[in-house]
Design an enzyme around this catalytic site. Sequence first.
Site, short mmCIF file in Angstrom:
data_model
loop_
_atom_site.label_atom_id
_atom_site.label_comp_id
_atom_site.label_asym_id
_atom_site.label_seq_id
_atom_site.Cartn_x
_atom_site.Cartn_y
_atom_site.Cartn_z
N ARG A 159 11.23 -0.19 10.91
CA ARG A 159 10.16 0.01 11.89
C ARG A 159 10.31 -0.94 13.06
O ARG A 159 10.69 -2.09 12.89
CB ARG A 159 8.80 -0.23 11.21
CG ARG A 159 8.40 0.94 10.34
CD ARG A 159 7.24 0.63 9.47
NE ARG A 159 6.15 -0.07 10.13
CZ ARG A 159 4.98 -0.31 9.56
NH1 ARG A 159 4.75 0.11 8.33
NH2 ARG A 159 4.04 -0.95 10.21
N ARG A 210 -9.57 0.49 9.06
CA ARG A 210 -9.14 -0.86 9.36
C ARG A 210 -10.20 -1.64 10.13
O ARG A 210 -9.97 -2.81 10.44
CB ARG A 210 -7.88 -0.80 10.23
CG ARG A 210 -6.57 -1.15 9.50
CD ARG A 210 -5.46 -0.94 10.48
NE ARG A 210 -4.24 -1.57 10.22
CZ ARG A 210 -3.16 -1.00 9.70
NH1 ARG A 210 -3.22 0.24 9.26
NH2 ARG A 210 -2.03 -1.66 9.60
N ARG A 245 11.70 -4.83 4.98
CA ARG A 245 11.32 -3.45 4.66
C ARG A 245 12.21 -2.44 5.38
O ARG A 245 12.52 -2.59 6.55
CB ARG A 245 9.87 -3.24 5.08
CG ARG A 245 9.44 -1.79 5.15
CD ARG A 245 7.96 -1.63 5.14
NE ARG A 245 7.25 -2.26 6.22
CZ ARG A 245 5.92 -2.38 6.26
NH1 ARG A 245 5.18 -1.91 5.27
NH2 ARG A 245 5.34 -2.96 7.28
N LYS A 263 0.84 -1.21 0.00
CA LYS A 263 0.00 0.00 0.00
C LYS A 263 0.87 1.26 0.00
O LYS A 263 0.67 2.17 -0.79
CB LYS A 263 -0.94 0.01 1.23
CG LYS A 263 -1.82 -1.23 1.33
CD LYS A 263 -2.74 -1.17 2.54
CE LYS A 263 -2.02 -1.19 3.87
NZ LYS A 263 -1.32 -2.44 4.18
N ARG A 294 -0.30 -9.09 13.55
CA ARG A 294 -0.79 -8.07 12.60
C ARG A 294 -1.67 -8.71 11.52
O ARG A 294 -2.68 -8.14 11.11
CB ARG A 294 0.39 -7.31 12.00
CG ARG A 294 1.03 -6.40 13.05
CD ARG A 294 2.42 -5.96 12.70
NE ARG A 294 2.47 -5.10 11.55
CZ ARG A 294 3.60 -4.80 10.90
NH1 ARG A 294 4.75 -5.31 11.30
NH2 ARG A 294 3.57 -4.00 9.88
P1 ADP Z 1 2.25 -1.84 3.24
O1 ADP Z 1 2.28 -0.33 3.17
O2 ADP Z 1 1.03 -2.42 2.58
O3 ADP Z 1 2.41 -2.36 4.65
P2 ADP Z 1 4.77 -1.63 1.82
O4 ADP Z 1 4.38 -0.81 0.63
O5 ADP Z 1 5.56 -0.94 2.88
O6 ADP Z 1 3.50 -2.39 2.44
O7 ADP Z 1 5.59 -2.89 1.27
C1 ADP Z 1 6.21 -3.81 2.18
C2 ADP Z 1 7.60 -4.16 1.65
O8 ADP Z 1 7.48 -4.97 0.48
C3 ADP Z 1 8.44 -2.95 1.28
O9 ADP Z 1 9.78 -3.19 1.67
C4 ADP Z 1 8.32 -2.86 -0.26
O10 ADP Z 1 9.51 -2.37 -0.85
C5 ADP Z 1 8.08 -4.32 -0.65
N1 ADP Z 1 7.11 -4.45 -1.74
C6 ADP Z 1 6.00 -3.68 -1.97
N2 ADP Z 1 5.34 -4.13 -3.07
C7 ADP Z 1 6.01 -5.23 -3.51
C8 ADP Z 1 5.83 -6.13 -4.62
N3 ADP Z 1 4.80 -6.00 -5.44
N4 ADP Z 1 6.74 -7.12 -4.76
C9 ADP Z 1 7.78 -7.26 -3.89
N5 ADP Z 1 8.02 -6.42 -2.85
C10 ADP Z 1 7.15 -5.42 -2.66
P1 AMP Z 2 0.82 0.39 9.29
O1 AMP Z 2 1.92 1.40 9.13
O2 AMP Z 2 -0.39 0.70 8.45
O3 AMP Z 2 1.32 -1.02 9.08
O4 AMP Z 2 0.33 0.48 10.80
C1 AMP Z 2 1.22 0.21 11.87
C2 AMP Z 2 0.43 0.03 13.15
O5 AMP Z 2 -0.24 1.26 13.50
C3 AMP Z 2 -0.68 -1.03 13.10
O6 AMP Z 2 -0.20 -2.35 13.36
C4 AMP Z 2 -1.62 -0.52 14.21
O7 AMP Z 2 -1.12 -0.83 15.50
C5 AMP Z 2 -1.53 0.99 14.04
N1 AMP Z 2 -2.54 1.51 13.07
C6 AMP Z 2 -2.31 2.10 11.87
N2 AMP Z 2 -3.45 2.45 11.28
C7 AMP Z 2 -4.45 2.05 12.11
C8 AMP Z 2 -5.87 2.10 12.05
N3 AMP Z 2 -6.51 2.62 10.99
N4 AMP Z 2 -6.58 1.57 13.09
C9 AMP Z 2 -5.97 1.05 14.17
N5 AMP Z 2 -4.62 0.96 14.28
C10 AMP Z 2 -3.87 1.45 13.27
#
Ligand code: ADP
Ligand code: AMP
Length: 217
Positions: free
Chosen positions: A161, A88, A127, A13, A172
């Site tokens: 992170r 969420r 990541r 995302k 998660r």
């Molecule tokens: P989200 O925001 O949904 O938690 P991220 O965009 O941070 O996920 O992506 C998680 C990790 O996977 C990042 O390190 C990113 O570079 C990698 N990633 C994202 N999309 C892809 C993909 N289509 N294929 C492989 N790796 C990906």
């Molecule tokens: P994310 O960066 O989206 O993976 O979110 C990291 C963490 O933040 C999650 O595991 C939750 O603990 C908290 N969080 C982020 N967005 C929300 C949401 N919309 N509702 C509740 N918790 C959230």
Amino acid sequence: MNLILLGPPGAGKGTQAQRLEQKHGLIQLSTGDMLRAAVAAGSEIGREAKAIMDRGELVSDAVVVSIISDRIGQDDARSGFILDGFPRTVAQAEALDHMLNERGLKLNAVIEMKVVDDILVERITGRYSCGKCGFGYHDRFLLPKVAGVCDKCGGTEFKRRADDKAETVSSRLAAYHAQTAPLLPYYQARGVLRAVDGMADIDEVSQQLEGILGQLA
Ligand code: ADP
Ligand code: AMP
């Protein structure tokens, strides 16, 4: 255009929201980023959220709804936004409907990024991001063009992170399936749900998203 990217942690995302932001001038609104900023600032919300985030659970609806409501009301969000990580829960989705109605705004599409759980652990544990501009990378799937230098801003400090550990991924994912997946039928019933194959490589996912944006325009 106002969009939601919906998918499990690690679905891509944030990666795709950053690209859509650059290409289309939409603002990425990530509740995860906002909460991490609150944690870093040591605010009251941040202190309360930290332990919950470290356990991989969801922060309360009231807290995230209030954060996003303030943010959507700011001027730069008027030209369009991409919600990343919000809503969420069904309660958050209902609160979002309410705040959009109040402001006369419309949701153009909710795009599900479909990825099976098995590959999310590697996505999440590999990541990292630029410490200066926040641009996202991966140890294996997305490396900077020049090792150790951010493609976007030239920064040389990177960060990971606190919750991107194998131990927290299962809670998660459990939170996603129990609390967030019910949003799929919620938005399906409203006729706004679309989907992309989030397991394709990053550029292919971007192309699928561009296709959807083209149809919406
Ligand atoms: P989200 O925001 O949904 O938690 P991220 O965009 O941070 O996920 O992506 C998680 C990790 O996977 C990042 O390190 C990113 O570079 C990698 N990633 C994202 N999309 C892809 C993909 N289509 N294929 C492989 N790796 C990906
Ligand atoms: P994310 O960066 O989206 O993976 O979110 C990291 C963490 O933040 C999650 O595991 C939750 O603990 C908290 N969080 C982020 N967005 C929300 C949401 N919309 N509702 C509740 N918790 C959230």
